[in-house]
Design a protein around this motif. Structure first.
Motif: not given
Length: 200
Positions: A169-187
């Motif tokens: 993310r555009d500020e260090a404190r904002a962390g990260f987005w992890v975009l994951v396929r819905s079928s693998f999101a639980g795992y």
């Protein structure tokens, strides 16, 4: 009686895990923050980056599509991720995907462009906090040091053996987005929770 199953509000693929994500965040004392950001609009765009459609689309969206590999451009609530020389992923607030599609198609006119709503394909996990990079490094082969993968960077990569799009993310404190396929999101959520036990 009407079938309410067809009119029920959408349910995110990680709705069942919200409590566990919040509990892990509390238990870490803020070292890591885990949450789902459900239903973000996600629109895949393919066009010639040097063609007239690129400038018209940029004007219609109010942001320039990034041309440098693995970079992110943000304007207001809209984020554009570079996925390839002629491919981008636009991420916006929930429910804006049809508006984005329409603006892109209208701006492109007769120019060749591919616009696909992929909002239902993936969900988004937020990984933030002072130990976010350490947590992700447990299962990601990328060099996540801020000098290499700092704010404004993105990559298609594997995390815990799951294909994801990782966004700093555009500020260090904002962390990260992890975009994951819905079928693998639980795992992937189970994997993150397990890896986060080191910081609890």
């Amino acid at each position: 009686m009407a079938d309410t199953a067809l009119t029920a509000p959408p349910r995110s693929p990680l709705a069942h895990a919200a409590g566990r994500l919040a509990a892990a965040t509390r238990a870490s004392g803020g070292a890591v923050r885990l949450a789902e950001l459900p239903f973000l609009a996600q629109v895949n765009v393919r066009l010639d980056a040097k063609g007239p459609a690129a400038d018209a689309v940029a004007l219609a969206l109010g942001l320039q599509l990034p041309l440098e590999p693995d970079t992110v451009v943000r304007a207001g609530e809209l984020t554009a991720l570079w996925l390839g020389p002629d491919e981008w992923l636009l991420v916006g607030p929930p429910g804006t995907q049809h508006d984005l599609e329409g603006r892109i198609r209208e701006a492109a006119g007769e120019e060749p462009v591919s616009v696909t709503d992929v909002s239902a394909q993936r969900t988004t996990l937020l990984v933030a906090g002072p130990r976010a990079r350490d947590l992700l490094a447990h299962g990601c082969a990328l060099d996540l040091h801020p000098r290499v993968f700092g704010p404004g960077r993105c990559a298609q990569t594997a995390l815990g053996r799951t294909q994801v799009v990782l966004v700093a993310r555009d500020e260090a404190r904002a962390g990260f987005w992890v975009l994951v396929r819905s079928s693998f999101a639980g795992y992937l959520t189970d994997w993150l929770l397990d890896a986060a036990t080191e910081y609890v």
